[in-house]
Write a protein that holds these residues in place. Structure first.
Motif, short mmCIF file in Angstrom:
data_model
loop_
_atom_site.label_atom_id
_atom_site.label_comp_id
_atom_site.label_asym_id
_atom_site.label_seq_id
_atom_site.Cartn_x
_atom_site.Cartn_y
_atom_site.Cartn_z
N ILE A 132 1.00 -1.04 -0.43
CA ILE A 132 0.12 -0.04 -0.04
C ILE A 132 1.29 1.08 0.09
N GLY A 133 0.86 2.10 -0.99
CA GLY A 133 1.25 3.61 -1.14
C GLY A 133 3.05 2.93 -2.04
N PRO A 134 3.45 4.34 -1.51
CA PRO A 134 3.70 5.59 -1.14
C PRO A 134 2.69 6.16 -2.05
N PHE A 135 1.70 7.29 -1.61
CA PHE A 135 1.22 8.49 -2.52
C PHE A 135 1.80 9.92 -2.06
N ALA A 136 2.81 10.18 -3.13
CA ALA A 136 3.33 10.90 -2.97
C ALA A 136 2.34 12.89 -2.68
N PRO A 138 -0.08 15.12 -2.76
CA PRO A 138 -1.41 14.71 -1.21
C PRO A 138 -2.68 14.72 -1.84
N HIS A 139 -3.35 15.51 -3.02
CA HIS A 139 -4.34 14.41 -4.21
C HIS A 139 -4.93 13.05 -3.91
N HIS A 140 -3.73 13.08 -4.43
CA HIS A 140 -3.52 10.90 -4.58
C HIS A 140 -3.79 10.68 -2.74
N ARG A 141 -3.04 10.83 -1.83
CA ARG A 141 -3.01 10.48 -0.72
C ARG A 141 -4.58 10.38 -0.16
N ALA A 142 -4.73 11.67 -0.52
CA ALA A 142 -6.17 11.86 -0.09
C ALA A 142 -7.39 10.79 -1.02
N LEU A 143 -7.51 10.72 -2.44
CA LEU A 143 -8.18 9.50 -2.30
C LEU A 143 -7.86 8.36 -1.95
N ALA A 144 -7.03 8.22 -2.02
CA ALA A 144 -6.05 6.71 -1.99
C ALA A 144 -7.29 6.60 -0.24
N THR A 145 -6.65 7.25 0.85
CA THR A 145 -7.42 7.63 1.88
C THR A 145 -8.48 7.44 2.25
N SER A 146 -9.77 7.68 1.54
CA SER A 146 -10.75 7.34 0.77
C SER A 146 -11.57 5.73 0.28
N HIS A 159 4.65 -5.19 6.75
CA HIS A 159 4.80 -4.24 8.27
C HIS A 159 4.05 -2.42 7.30
N LEU A 160 5.25 -2.00 6.84
CA LEU A 160 5.58 -0.96 6.52
C LEU A 160 4.06 -0.47 5.80
N SER A 161 3.42 -1.41 4.88
CA SER A 161 2.28 -1.22 4.76
C SER A 161 0.92 -0.89 5.36
N THR A 162 1.56 -1.91 6.94
CA THR A 162 0.67 -1.93 8.11
C THR A 162 0.44 -0.97 7.92
N GLU A 163 1.98 0.03 8.20
CA GLU A 163 2.28 0.89 9.29
C GLU A 163 1.37 2.43 8.61
N PHE A 164 1.84 2.33 7.41
CA PHE A 164 1.27 3.08 6.05
C PHE A 164 -0.44 3.83 5.81
N ALA A 165 -0.79 2.12 5.87
CA ALA A 165 -2.54 2.26 6.39
C ALA A 165 -2.86 2.51 7.60
N GLU A 166 -2.56 2.15 8.68
CA GLU A 166 -2.95 2.89 9.89
C GLU A 166 -2.27 4.18 9.83
N ALA A 167 -1.38 5.31 9.28
CA ALA A 167 -1.21 6.36 9.41
C ALA A 167 -2.10 6.69 8.87
#
Length: 390
Positions: A132-136, A138-146, A159-167
């Motif tokens: 999962i990610g990264p999303f450099a 900001p608008h990509h990160r917002a859409l991915a988060t949604s 675990h890096l993807s897990t931590e990224f998603a949890e963040a």
């Protein structure tokens, strides 16, 4: 009454020239099939995403579905959307590591757009174990988060993807491992002289990834070093086929075979199962493609992965396997020394692989248990639609 489900496989591509993508499709569908059997559910699949090439062997319960088309969607005649609506659930594996904007805005748009299309139909969306990610942007990160927050479940493979998603505030994220560890293969037959199998990445060989390590020089160095020993057959093999450099491995391998005629150029494989069967018969593997390394690891073969991104480091570090080259920090001398020392200590590596395999198998067992619960929930919520006469 027979419980039945029609399951969409988004971005699962059987017969993909990148055999890692093929491995994910075959292994993840097998794990979903296993979970369905545990839950007493009959399952049928339809692929959604990259089209499958003609002549590819596909399991009998898998239908090859449509590729998403923006033009069709705008005209209101999207077969992709129609097939999604006919699914009871969609599993999206993102071709392993494509849910990111590292590969450009267009690829991200396809990944995000298809996920949004599934969510818009109300069909439950499950992200299968992936990076999962990264999303450099900001608008990509917002859409991915949604998207991640609206998915029924989010599964990661490191675990890096897990931590990224949890963040990002994703609460329904669970970590397992790469599903390709479950890819079947034929056990190797009797062995002759030791076989060193080197998986060459055409992408890295062409300098397509920014990193400290000179991968081209490393490849030359280890072939020369193994040739000087002379006790083993040195095989060069591809794990990404095709004719589109630098994505394909084949031109680099052809060049190396001409430069080092003492090596054996292995004919390209038609699918990931055939590749894993070959890899399982090797005595030692150096793998620049992550899924070539997984094929070695999951068949018990001592392997040194070339970790060029966090997806590789995170995966193998999570299996307590530190025997990899870090291409972002290691120089040529250190990387060469690591590989040659690992070859000399391959019995110890085999023991470490055995421990890591048990960890991977336990995590995949937990993943299957999770899938069985998710499938049962879908059946239970729609009994009139799902329960049909046998």
């Amino acid at each position: 009454m027979k419980r039945r489900l029609r399951v969409g496989l988004l971005w699962h591509t059987f017969g993909h020239p990148n055999l890692g993508v093929d491995a994910l499709a075959r292994a993840n569908s097998a794990l979903i099939r296993r979970a369905a059997a545990m839950a007493g559910i009959e399952i049928r699949f339809i692929t959604l995403g990259t089209p499958t090439r003609p002549g590819i062997d596909v399991p009998p319960d898998v239908e090859i579905g449509p590729h998403p088309s923006i033009r069709q969607a705008l005209r209101g005649r999207s077969r992709f959307l129609a097939e999604v609506r006919n699914c009871d659930m969609v599993f999206d594996i993102g071709e392993g590591d494509s849910f990111t904007d590292l590969y450009g805005a267009r690829r991200f748009a396809f990944q995000a757009g298809t996920k949004l299309a599934v969510l818009a139909t109300g069909t439950p969306l499950v992200l299968s174990p992936q990076t999962i990610g990264p999303f450099a942007a900001p608008h990509h990160r917002a859409l991915a988060t949604s998207i991640l927050r609206r998915a029924k479940a989010v599964h990661t493979r490191d675990h890096l993807s897990t931590e990224f998603a949890e963040a990002l505030g994703v609460r329904q994220v669970k970590e397992f491992t790469d599903t390709a560890f479950a890819l079947p293969y034929e056990p190797p037959g009797p062995k002759g002289r030791p076989r060193i199998a080197i998986n060459v990445s055409g992408l890295l060989y062409a300098g397509g990834v920014s990193m400290r390590l000179d991968y081209r020089a490393l490849t030359h160095s280890i072939i020369e070093a193994f040739s000087a020993v002379g006790a083993a057959e040195i095989c060069l093999f591809a794990h990404v086929n095709g004719t589109n450099p630098p994505d394909t491995d084949e031109p680099a391998i052809d060049e190396l075979a001409r430069r080092f005629p003492q090596t054996t150029r292995i004919q390209s494989f038609t699918d990931s199962t055939a590749a894993k069967t070959f890899i399982a018969g090797a005595d030692f593997v150096v793998a620049a493609r992550m899924h070539a390394a997984i094929a070695a690891f999951s068949s018990g073969t001592p392997v040194v992965p070339i970790a060029y991104s966090r997806k590789v480091n995170g995966l193998f570090a999570g299996l307590d396997y530190p025997h990899f080259v870090d291409a972002q920090s290691d120089d040529l001398e250190r990387a060469t020394t690591t590989i040659l020392a690992a070859f000399q200590q391959r019995q110890q590596l085999a023991q470490a692989v055995a421990v890591g395999r048990r960890l991977a198998e336990a995590r995949l067992d937990a993943y299957v248990d999770e899938l069985a619960l998710l499938l049962d929930q879908v059946v239970s919520r729609h009994p009139n639609r799902i329960h049909e006469p046998a």
